[in-house]
Write an enzyme that holds these catalytic residues in place. Structure first.
Site, PDB file in Angstrom:
ATOM      1  N   ASP A  79      57.497  10.911  79.461  1.00  0.00           N
ATOM      2  CA  ASP A  79      58.108   9.998  78.492  1.00  0.00           C
ATOM      3  C   ASP A  79      57.157   8.887  78.066  1.00  0.00           C
ATOM      4  O   ASP A  79      56.425   8.316  78.883  1.00  0.00           O
ATOM      5  CB  ASP A  79      59.361   9.345  79.086  1.00  0.00           C
ATOM      6  CG  ASP A  79      60.507  10.326  79.245  1.00  0.00           C
ATOM      7  OD1 ASP A  79      60.360  11.489  78.829  1.00  0.00           O
ATOM      8  OD2 ASP A  79      61.546   9.914  79.790  1.00  0.00           O
ATOM      9  N   GLU A 105      59.553  20.023  78.505  1.00  0.00           N
ATOM     10  CA  GLU A 105      59.199  20.324  79.892  1.00  0.00           C
ATOM     11  C   GLU A 105      57.883  19.653  80.262  1.00  0.00           C
ATOM     12  O   GLU A 105      57.211  20.073  81.202  1.00  0.00           O
ATOM     13  CB  GLU A 105      59.215  21.829  80.166  1.00  0.00           C
ATOM     14  CG  GLU A 105      58.465  22.699  79.198  1.00  0.00           C
ATOM     15  CD  GLU A 105      56.992  22.880  79.578  1.00  0.00           C
ATOM     16  OE1 GLU A 105      56.640  23.877  80.195  1.00  0.00           O
ATOM     17  OE2 GLU A 105      56.187  21.991  79.224  1.00  0.00           O
ATOM     18  N   ASP A 139      65.954  19.745  77.866  1.00  0.00           N
ATOM     19  CA  ASP A 139      65.160  18.968  78.815  1.00  0.00           C
ATOM     20  C   ASP A 139      65.240  19.594  80.205  1.00  0.00           C
ATOM     21  O   ASP A 139      66.328  19.789  80.739  1.00  0.00           O
ATOM     22  CB  ASP A 139      65.715  17.539  78.835  1.00  0.00           C
ATOM     23  CG  ASP A 139      64.723  16.521  79.353  1.00  0.00           C
ATOM     24  OD1 ASP A 139      63.769  16.923  80.032  1.00  0.00           O
ATOM     25  OD2 ASP A 139      64.914  15.326  79.072  1.00  0.00           O
ATOM     26  N   GLY A 164      54.881  19.263  79.073  1.00  0.00           N
ATOM     27  CA  GLY A 164      53.546  19.809  78.913  1.00  0.00           C
ATOM     28  C   GLY A 164      53.102  20.754  80.002  1.00  0.00           C
ATOM     29  O   GLY A 164      51.918  21.107  80.080  1.00  0.00           O
TER      30      GLY A 164
END
Length: 501
Positions: A328, A305, A267, A307
């Site tokens: 999210d 990341e 992430d 998009g």
């Protein structure tokens, strides 16, 4: 005597007033009790009259250079880059001298920061200096045969956030077995953010006290015919403020492999300060992708990341098997629909070995209606999206279980051709999607994005062929091939399988 008095006055003035070209805030300022975010540990300032330069050192983002610095008496104001928030690319901060101490105040993301600092020395600054890690040149990793179909499993974040422990993960593994979800294809048990402890003197990252033995946990999960996943960030801190992999990428990859991990979600989080353009983001993911390959363990690599930088066009080449296409998801229809219909990535990038990932399933968390959850599952299956659940598996309702375990729907998602479906017709709130399957048949989804029930007329053009056989997948019943009229509830979906002559 007069000359001696003049010398004394000059010396006193030199003590009371900074030397010419200096500001009262010049020097090193240390912050010993910093809030966890962004974790300011030090401010360094130097000045020349009304002009000043400086930097703010943080636990999350390292050394942040001041921009547009201005001095007004005992106050210095400046901008700090606000990560990748396009609406607020910079935020204004101030450093004020108050009774011999500095008061630092400013905003970053949604946090308002006020910290009090004391004077330090050059030696203190050397001790607190952020150690910058360098990225390798961008390379290309060949496909490794993993993720031939979209990964299926469960992740801890949507329900538990960082409030997770060994006991909960074991319970989720047991529930996958007892509910039959494992046998339906959900095999990954993914530990998201919140497991990390601290690094030892050797640099090795240990789990926190809630995870006393990661290797034993992996053995437990593997013994149940399941696979275990873990989470990290290429930044110094993860999204929840735990230890990231910055400066320890190869070391962490070896640690994860040694524990027996089968999946890594990586992430960007605090890494977005360091890696803010396409080149550095790609190289940061390549660095971990190459490190995972070097361990010799087969680990699915999930790129998170959000998009950015057309990730689907290069995700495979850095070792990725799935890549997030959006921010999210949350457990409500507007967010799910926006992501699933509008932010699900370029369909041309999806296929065996690499998948667009519109984020986890919310089915079972209770924020949507049964019809909305049916649309959610239908949309993800038509999109060849990873099916990663995010609810408490011990409390799955019968309706949620029926949605999640429907073998015919799962088969559409897991179909070996790996084509991502897409809309072939849009008319107001109605969307008709088509997904071609390996045997020449097609899956057709009729979506109603409106709140009221609607009648939808299906045509041979929607299917791309004359229909000679038709089946309602959710209802599990065969329909007359000439059936064209369908009732679709508000926020609902009808899922069909069609064959041609």
């Amino acid at each position: 005597m007069r000359l001696f008095s003049t010398m004394l006055l000059a010396a006193a003035a030199a003590i009371a007033t900074p030397a010419a070209g200096k500001t009262p805030l010049d020097g090193v300022w240390l912050f010993d009790k910093a809030p966890s975010y962004p974790g300011v540990t030090m401010v360094e300032l130097s000045g020349d009259g009304d002009r000043a330069t400086g930097a703010v050192t943080t636990a999350w983002y390292g050394k942040m250079e001041m921009q547009n610095v201005q001095r007004d008496g005992d106050t210095v104001s400046f901008d700090l880059r606000n990560l990748n928030d396009k609406a607020h690319a910079t935020r204004r901060w101030t450093a004020r001298l108050v009774n011999g101490a500095v008061v630092l105040e400013g905003d970053i993301w949604s946090s308002h920061v006020v910290q009090n600092g004391r004077r330090g020395t050059a030696a203190d600054a050397a001790k607190r200096a952020f150690k910058v890690a360098t990225l390798p040149p961008l390379g290309t990793l060949a496909p490794d045969g993993l993720a031939a179909t979209p990964p299926m499993g469960w992740s801890s974040w949507n329900k538990f956030a960082e409030h997770i422990d060994d006991k909960t993960i074991r319970a989720m593994a047991d529930a996958l077995v007892s509910t039959g979800l494992r046998d339906a294809g959900y095999t990954y048990v993914n530990i998201d953010d919140g497991w990390q402890g601290t690094r030892g003197a050797d640099g090795v990252l240990r789990p926190n006290a809630k995870f006393p033995d990661m290797k034993a946990l992996a053995d437990y999960v593997h013994a149940r015919g399941l696979k275990l996943g873990i989470y990290s960030s290429q930044g110094p801190k993860t999204c929840a403020g735990y230890e990231g992999s910055y400066g320890h990428v190869a070391q962490d990859a070896k640690t994860f492999a040694g524990w027996g991990m089968d999946y890594l979600k990586y992430d960007l989080c605090s890494g977005e300060w360091f890696y803010a353009d396409a080149d550095t983001v790609k190289r940061s993911y390549y660095e971990m992708g190459a490190a995972l390959r070097a361990t010799g363990r087969r680990i699915v690599f999930s790129l998170c990341e959000y998009g950015r930088f057309d990730v689907g066009a290069w995700g495979r080449s850095v070792g990725g098997h799935l890549w997030r296409t959006t921010g999210d998801i949350t457990d409500d229809y507007p967010t799910m629909a926006k992501i699933g219909f509008d932010k699900n990535g370029n369909a041309d990038h999806a296929g065996p070995g690499g998948w667009n990932d519109p984020d986890m399933l919310e089915i079972g968390n209770g924020g949507m209606s049964d019809d909305e959850y049916r649309s959610h599952m239908t949309l993800w299956a038509m999109s060849a999206a990873p099916l990663v659940m995010g609810h408490d598996l011990r409390r799955t309702s019968d309706h949620a279980l029926a949605l999640l375990k429907n073998r015919a729907v799962i088969a559409i998602d897991q179909e070996k051709l790996g084509q991502q479906g897409k809309a072939v017709r849009k008319q107001g709130e109605i969307e008709i999607w088509r997904k071609t399957l390996a045997d020449g048949s097609v899956a057709l989804a009729l979506f109603n994005r409106g709140t009221g029930a609607a009648r939808v007329t299906l045509s041979a053009a929607d299917a791309g062929m004359p229909i000679t056989a038709l089946r309602d997948v959710w209802q599990g019943r065969t329909l007359a091939p000439e059936t064209t009229d369908f009732a679709v509830p508000g926020h609902g979906a009808v899922l069909l399988m069609a064959r041609g002559g």
